[in-house]
Motif scaffolding. Structure first.
Motif, PDB file in Angstrom:
ATOM      1  N   SER A  33       0.843  -1.191   0.000  1.00 15.41           N
ATOM      2  CA  SER A  33       0.000   0.000   0.000  1.00 15.41           C
ATOM      3  C   SER A  33       0.876   1.238   0.000  1.00 15.41           C
ATOM      4  O   SER A  33       2.093   1.172   0.200  1.00 15.41           O
ATOM      5  N   GLY A  34       0.245   2.377  -0.204  1.00 14.15           N
ATOM      6  CA  GLY A  34       0.960   3.635  -0.152  1.00 14.15           C
ATOM      7  C   GLY A  34       1.261   4.032   1.279  1.00 14.15           C
ATOM      8  O   GLY A  34       0.726   3.462   2.236  1.00 14.15           O
ATOM      9  N   PRO A  35       2.130   5.038   1.471  1.00 12.95           N
ATOM     10  CA  PRO A  35       2.503   5.439   2.831  1.00 12.95           C
ATOM     11  C   PRO A  35       1.354   6.010   3.638  1.00 12.95           C
ATOM     12  O   PRO A  35       1.408   6.005   4.865  1.00 12.95           O
ATOM     13  N   LYS A  36       0.311   6.475   2.973  1.00 12.28           N
ATOM     14  CA  LYS A  36      -0.832   7.032   3.700  1.00 12.28           C
ATOM     15  C   LYS A  36      -1.804   5.957   4.168  1.00 12.28           C
ATOM     16  O   LYS A  36      -2.720   6.243   4.924  1.00 12.28           O
ATOM     17  N   ARG A  37      -1.620   4.708   3.716  1.00 10.28           N
ATOM     18  CA  ARG A  37      -2.534   3.644   4.108  1.00 10.28           C
ATOM     19  C   ARG A  37      -1.831   2.518   4.854  1.00 10.28           C
ATOM     20  O   ARG A  37      -2.455   1.518   5.210  1.00 10.28           O
ATOM     21  N   GLU A  38      -0.531   2.667   5.067  1.00 11.04           N
ATOM     22  CA  GLU A  38       0.203   1.605   5.748  1.00 11.04           C
ATOM     23  C   GLU A  38      -0.284   1.397   7.168  1.00 11.04           C
ATOM     24  O   GLU A  38      -0.219   0.299   7.710  1.00 11.04           O
ATOM     25  N   HIS A  39      -0.783   2.452   7.768  1.00 13.57           N
ATOM     26  CA  HIS A  39      -1.218   2.382   9.159  1.00 13.57           C
ATOM     27  C   HIS A  39      -2.714   2.112   9.275  1.00 13.57           C
ATOM     28  O   HIS A  39      -3.338   2.494  10.263  1.00 13.57           O
ATOM     29  N   ILE A  40      -3.313   1.443   8.282  1.00 14.98           N
ATOM     30  CA  ILE A  40      -4.757   1.214   8.303  1.00 14.98           C
ATOM     31  C   ILE A  40      -5.174   0.345   9.487  1.00 14.98           C
ATOM     32  O   ILE A  40      -6.309   0.418   9.969  1.00 14.98           O
ATOM     33  N   THR A  41      -4.267  -0.482   9.979  1.00 10.25           N
ATOM     34  CA  THR A  41      -4.559  -1.327  11.141  1.00 10.25           C
ATOM     35  C   THR A  41      -4.014  -0.720  12.433  1.00 10.25           C
ATOM     36  O   THR A  41      -3.802  -1.449  13.407  1.00 10.25           O
TER      37      THR A  41
END
Length: 472
Positions: A33-41
């Motif tokens: 994923s992109g860096p803006k979605r890596e922390h989705i969890t």
């Protein structure tokens, strides 16, 4: 013929083994994923990280070590300005303000540094909101907020701005605001207040300081420091618990009493032709210090032999903890307190690498993302409030980390003296590396010498040589 052969060989030779999908790696399908979605969890990751810091001794020790070694007594500012009078005034005003800067009134600026650092390690990020209430005559105070205050809110606004995970960006991709919950979402909801719904409120970006360590360009939220070792720490903790339970269960049985079988015809036969059961209770065999136990006729006691820990248990545990220490950037001996078979040279090398990691964290994360923005806001508030005169140099600051303890005091001091005498470093630089301000040290030395002369103690200084005999 050769061309066909090369066409078959070259594509195969240029393929990376790590990208192959053969038998060994066909189940390795990571989520990209992109860096803006890596922390989705992040919510689950954050909760597990906090649980590990509360209940896992290694996780707690890792966070404690990093906070203590990176922050220590605090990262202090040293004003860099030509005017000595203004420089001392800046120091005095800052010290007075830093003692009262906490909105909650629980600590000072250096305590806020430690608290923010701990929150960043445990939760991945921390927020500091600039408050306009007065502290030591300067209209500025600091309120720290946990990562939970910033929701994963995503929306496109009418003015063209977009909200990505609670952060509002303008058309040029600049942060313009943060949408923060007034209260922590995990706190009890007030029963009869206007903000009982705890809806996110818009706070302009110039009032919010966002502390996190970015590991990818474009990353906007922080990831807990323990993320890469959480599974290993949990598995190792369960393995240790299983070993302890195994030992506890094995030790429940002290011994076993063996009685001979009844002789034929000795049992009473019931009406149904079956032997009647013997309901007489056998007294338990109790073991006490110094006790002599009399056994019945034919009885014997066999003591249990509980198994020890599994073969290689210590080596296996050390190997796992070394991997954890390597991932976190903390020397194994410092993380675990295990200095077995470690000499001072190995410790020196490990600590030097550890110091490089700590200094990089200070210079690249803590100072530019936390200390410097607060210092700049303080300078602006002090000038606007009249505590400091307008001057373009008041923001020029050099940040001094807390000094590291000497490994070999005599050798380390001698090395500094040699470097200073040979013009390899300045005395001010040597003192800054130890966490001291050269100017304040000089003032203290001058004050000590003046006091000694005033009290007539100057002749007793240990570093003064005895006068030589002129007749000799």
């Amino acid at each position: 013929m050769i061309g066909k052969l090369l066409s078959k060989i070259l594509p195969r030779a240029s393929t990376h083994d790590g990208a192959s999908t053969g038998r060994r790696l066909r189940m390795w399908l990571p989520f990209d994923s992109g860096p803006k979605r890596e922390h989705i969890t992040l919510p689950m990751l954050r909760a597990r990280s906090r649980d590990a810091c509360r209940n896992n001794p290694i996780a707690r020790a890792a966070v404690e070590r990093m906070v203590t070694d990176v922050i220590g007594a605090g990262i202090s500012p040293k004003p860099v300005i030509e005017s000595e009078a203004l420089r001392m005034r800046l120091i005095d005003q800052w010290e007075a303000w830093s003692a009262e800067c906490d909105v909650d009134g629980q600590t000072d600026f250096y305590g806020l540094q430690a608290l923010a650092m701990r929150a960043m390690l445990e939760s991945g990020e921390c927020f500091a909101v600039l408050d306009t209430s007065s502290a030591a005559g300067i209209p500025l105070r600091i309120r720290l907020l946990e990562s939970d205050h910033l929701p994963f809110k995503n929306e496109k606004l009418k003015n063209g701005n977009i909200i990505v995970d609670g952060i509002e960006f303008d058309a040029k991709g600049r942060r313009v605001a943060y949408w923060l919950h007034p209260r922590h979402p995990g706190d009890p909801v007030a029963s009869s207040t206007a903000d009982s719904m705890n809806e996110p409120r818009r706070v302009t970006a110039d009032r919010v300081i966002h502390l996190f360590e970015a590991t990818r360009p474009g990353q906007i939220r922080g990831v807990p420091w323990l993320a890469s070792v959480l599974v290993r720490l949990k598995t190792l903790d369960e393995f240790n618990d299983a070993q302890l339970e195994r030992q506890k269960l094995a030790n429940l049985f002290v011994g076993f009493i063996r009685r001979p079988p009844p002789e034929p015809g000795a049992q009473t036969i019931g009406p149904d032709g079956q032997p009647l059961s013997d309901d007489a209770e056998q007294p338990p065999l109790v073991f006490e210090p110094g006790m002599l136990q009399e056994l019945g006729p034919g009885e014997d006691v066999t003591f249990s032999e509980p198994p020890g820990t599994s073969t290689g248990y210590l080596d296996f545990t050390r190997a796992q903890l070394r991997d954890v220490a390597s991932a976190l950037g903390i020397p194994y001996s410092i993380l675990t307190g295990d200095f077995d078979n470690v000499n001072d040279r190995v410790v020196r090398v490990a600590i030097n690498e550890y110091k490089r990691r700590a200094i990089a964290l200070i210079r690249n994360v803590l100072v530019p993302k936390f200390c410097a923005p607060i210092r700049n806001a303080w300078c602006d508030a002090a000038v606007l409030g009249g505590a400091l005169p307008p001057n373009s140099q008041v923001k020029a600051t050099r940040w001094t980390p807390h000094g590291w303890a000497y490994l070999h005091p005599v050798q380390d001091v001698q090395a500094d003296v040699l470097a200073i005498n040979n013009k390899l470093k300045s005395r001010s630089e040597a003192l800054l590396e130890r966490g001291y301000d050269a100017e304040l040290i000089d003032r203290e030395i001058a004050s000590d010498m003046a006091r000694e002369q005033r009290l007539g103690l100057s002749g007793n200084r240990a570093d003064r040589r005895e006068p030589t005999n002129s007749a000799a």
